[in-house]
Enzyme design. Structure first.
Site, short mmCIF file in Angstrom:
data_model
loop_
_atom_site.label_atom_id
_atom_site.label_comp_id
_atom_site.label_asym_id
_atom_site.label_seq_id
_atom_site.Cartn_x
_atom_site.Cartn_y
_atom_site.Cartn_z
N SER A 20 1.03 -1.34 -0.06
CA SER A 20 -0.06 -0.08 -0.07
C SER A 20 0.81 1.24 -0.12
O SER A 20 1.91 1.44 0.77
CB SER A 20 -0.87 -0.04 1.28
OG SER A 20 -1.65 1.19 1.20
N THR A 67 -9.24 -1.56 3.07
CA THR A 67 -9.04 -2.02 1.97
C THR A 67 -9.21 -3.57 2.04
O THR A 67 -9.97 -3.85 2.66
CB THR A 67 -7.46 -1.68 1.71
OG1 THR A 67 -7.19 -1.82 0.19
CG2 THR A 67 -6.35 -2.28 2.58
N LYS A 71 -14.01 -3.82 2.68
CA LYS A 71 -14.65 -2.78 2.38
C LYS A 71 -16.41 -2.95 2.47
O LYS A 71 -17.13 -2.03 2.60
CB LYS A 71 -14.42 -2.30 1.08
CG LYS A 71 -13.20 -1.59 0.73
CD LYS A 71 -12.93 -1.00 -0.56
CE LYS A 71 -11.33 -0.77 -0.74
NZ LYS A 71 -10.95 -0.11 -2.18
N ASN A 92 -14.69 2.79 2.26
CA ASN A 92 -13.20 2.82 2.25
C ASN A 92 -12.55 3.59 3.25
O ASN A 92 -11.57 3.89 3.29
CB ASN A 92 -12.60 2.94 0.77
CG ASN A 92 -12.69 4.57 0.33
OD1 ASN A 92 -13.52 5.33 0.65
ND2 ASN A 92 -11.43 5.00 -0.52
N ASP A 107 -13.77 6.13 -3.33
CA ASP A 107 -13.30 5.56 -4.45
C ASP A 107 -13.81 5.92 -5.84
O ASP A 107 -13.03 6.50 -6.67
CB ASP A 107 -13.28 3.80 -4.50
CG ASP A 107 -12.48 3.24 -3.63
OD1 ASP A 107 -11.12 3.84 -3.53
OD2 ASP A 107 -12.71 2.11 -2.94
N GLY A 132 -14.66 -6.41 -14.48
CA GLY A 132 -14.27 -6.66 -13.01
C GLY A 132 -15.80 -6.20 -12.34
O GLY A 132 -16.69 -5.37 -12.72
N ASN A 156 -17.80 -9.22 -16.17
CA ASN A 156 -16.78 -10.07 -15.07
C ASN A 156 -16.85 -11.66 -15.29
O ASN A 156 -17.62 -12.39 -15.95
CB ASN A 156 -17.58 -10.00 -13.66
CG ASN A 156 -16.52 -10.01 -12.62
OD1 ASN A 156 -15.51 -9.70 -12.52
ND2 ASN A 156 -17.13 -11.09 -11.68
N GLU A 160 -22.37 -14.05 -12.26
CA GLU A 160 -23.41 -13.87 -11.16
C GLU A 160 -22.81 -12.47 -10.54
O GLU A 160 -23.74 -11.73 -10.17
CB GLU A 160 -23.37 -15.12 -10.02
CG GLU A 160 -23.89 -16.31 -10.54
CD GLU A 160 -22.94 -17.10 -11.52
OE1 GLU A 160 -21.71 -16.64 -11.37
OE2 GLU A 160 -23.41 -17.75 -12.56
N THR A 201 -10.24 -5.28 -12.66
CA THR A 201 -9.90 -6.47 -12.27
C THR A 201 -8.23 -6.23 -11.61
O THR A 201 -7.98 -5.30 -12.02
CB THR A 201 -9.86 -7.49 -13.23
OG1 THR A 201 -8.87 -7.26 -14.12
CG2 THR A 201 -11.38 -7.63 -14.05
P1 ATR Z 1 -11.14 -4.81 -5.74
O1 ATR Z 1 -11.82 -4.78 -4.36
O2 ATR Z 1 -9.98 -4.45 -5.93
O3 ATR Z 1 -12.20 -4.71 -6.80
P2 ATR Z 1 -11.96 -7.81 -5.65
O4 ATR Z 1 -13.28 -7.56 -4.94
O5 ATR Z 1 -11.16 -8.86 -5.12
O6 ATR Z 1 -10.79 -6.62 -5.63
O7 ATR Z 1 -12.29 -8.04 -7.15
C1 ATR Z 1 -11.36 -8.61 -8.04
C2 ATR Z 1 -11.95 -8.69 -9.50
O8 ATR Z 1 -10.77 -8.89 -10.43
C3 ATR Z 1 -12.86 -9.43 -9.83
O9 ATR Z 1 -13.92 -8.61 -10.60
C4 ATR Z 1 -12.47 -10.63 -10.25
O10 ATR Z 1 -13.23 -11.71 -10.91
P3 ATR Z 1 -14.16 -12.64 -10.22
O11 ATR Z 1 -15.32 -11.99 -9.61
O12 ATR Z 1 -14.67 -13.80 -11.33
O13 ATR Z 1 -13.14 -13.29 -9.24
C5 ATR Z 1 -11.41 -10.10 -11.20
N1 ATR Z 1 -10.30 -11.14 -11.37
C6 ATR Z 1 -9.42 -11.51 -10.69
N2 ATR Z 1 -8.50 -12.21 -11.37
C7 ATR Z 1 -8.84 -12.30 -12.41
C8 ATR Z 1 -8.62 -13.31 -13.74
N3 ATR Z 1 -7.42 -14.01 -13.60
N4 ATR Z 1 -9.39 -13.03 -14.76
C9 ATR Z 1 -10.52 -12.20 -14.73
N5 ATR Z 1 -10.87 -11.74 -13.61
C10 ATR Z 1 -10.03 -11.70 -12.60
#
Ligand code: ATR
Length: 287
Positions: A20, A67, A71, A92, A107, A132, A156, A160, A201
């Protein structure tokens, strides 16, 4: 810095916290104004979150940031939640006043401010493609809806979650219910129809700097491409976009501007934006 009994503490709660930049950024800002505040990273294991929050209430903390992965989980410990954070469903930034905690979310505002400044454009009337559906996507998608984006595609890996975020936006803002969930297989057409693409993502984040969530072939010159990732400062997605001639917006300004909003909530003073930018740029270079 002279730490004494009057020093106000501000924390960052998360797990893990290794990379961070918020402590560097906020401590530079406190120093600039000679405020008797200190910003501390507090790494909290999930099973200890409740105990730590209760402890913070009894100490000389004036607030904290939250973080990954807390959150959403932090909401149940708040005495009050700002309307915007309530709609998003994620907090946050927390202010503590007389032992009472109020939750905010900075954010989305951070992203909007960085977009307006670095893309030189407004979201109003734009079609936005968000890849994402986690915490960052939630805050940004709500900010897009509240600022009159014409359409919002939420794409995403786990469909879902796209659906649940789209439903939440459409339910809480029926007047701007143009949010469409989709899976990765359907992205081609939606990107083609969009003005702005935002990566929310973690794909492309250090150390996986050669990965991008979007095939370069799907990008085109008139698309503005943004990334919420700030390490590396220019992700593979942004490098691809730049090669094609797209306008790009880095993740670092979003980090700084969400911090600027938080600083102003805690101190009631205008944040020293330049100092905050310089401190994180320097820290990233030394990384
Ligand atoms: P943040 O708070 O930073 O958004 P998070 O809530 O953990 O972190 O979300 C991470 C995002 O990255 C999610 O949308 C995740 O997709 P899933 O919901 O399918 O897990 C996405 N993500 C992480 N790794 C990924 C990958 N290898 N390919 C595609 N999407 C990915």
């Amino acid at each position: 810095m002279n730490i004494n009994v009057d020093t106000k503490l501000i924390g960052l709660l998360g797990y893990p916290l290794a990379h961070s930049l918020s402590p560097v950024m906020h401590n530079a800002a406190f120093e600039e104004y000679e405020l008797n505040n200190i910003y501390l990273p507090i790494q909290v294991l999930p099973e200890n979150l409740k105990t730590v929050v209760n402890g913070i209430k009894k100490m000389n903390f004036s607030g904290f940031n939250v973080t990954i992965p807390y959150k959403i989980k932090i909401i149940k410990y708040m005495d009050e939640i700002d309307d915007y954070a309530k709609a998003i469903g994620a907090v946050n930034t927390v202010i503590i006043n007389n032992g009472l905690m109020k939750g905010y979310n900075t954010d989305g505002i951070g992203f909007l401010r960085s977009f307006e400044e670095f893309a030189g454009n407004k979201i109003d009337g734009k079609k936005v493609f968000i890849v994402g559906a986690g915490g960052a996507a939630r805050a940004i998608a709500f900010a897009m809806a509240m600022n009159n984006a014409k359409k919002i595609y939420i794409c995403n890996r786990t469909f879902e979650k796209s659906e649940s975020l789209s439903n939440d936006i459409n339910k809480s803002m029926p007047q701007c219910s143009h949010t469409v969930p989709m899976s990765f297989d359907e992205m081609r057409e939606a990107i083609n129809d969009s003005d702005v693409l935002i990566n929310c993502t973690s794909v492309g984040m250090h150390p996986n700097i050669e990965l991008s969530p979007i095939d370069k072939k799907l990008l085109f010159r008139d698309l503005t491409v943004c990334d919420a990732i700030y390490n590396p400062s220019k992700t593979k997605l942004l490098r691809d976009a730049e090669e094609i001639g797209c306008k790009i917006v880095l993740g670092l300004p979003m980090l700084v501007y969400q911090g600027v909003e938080a600083f102003e909530l805690w101190t009631g003073r205008k944040a020293p934006v330049d100092t905050m930018f310089q401190s994180v740029e320097k820290a990233l270079k030394n990384n």
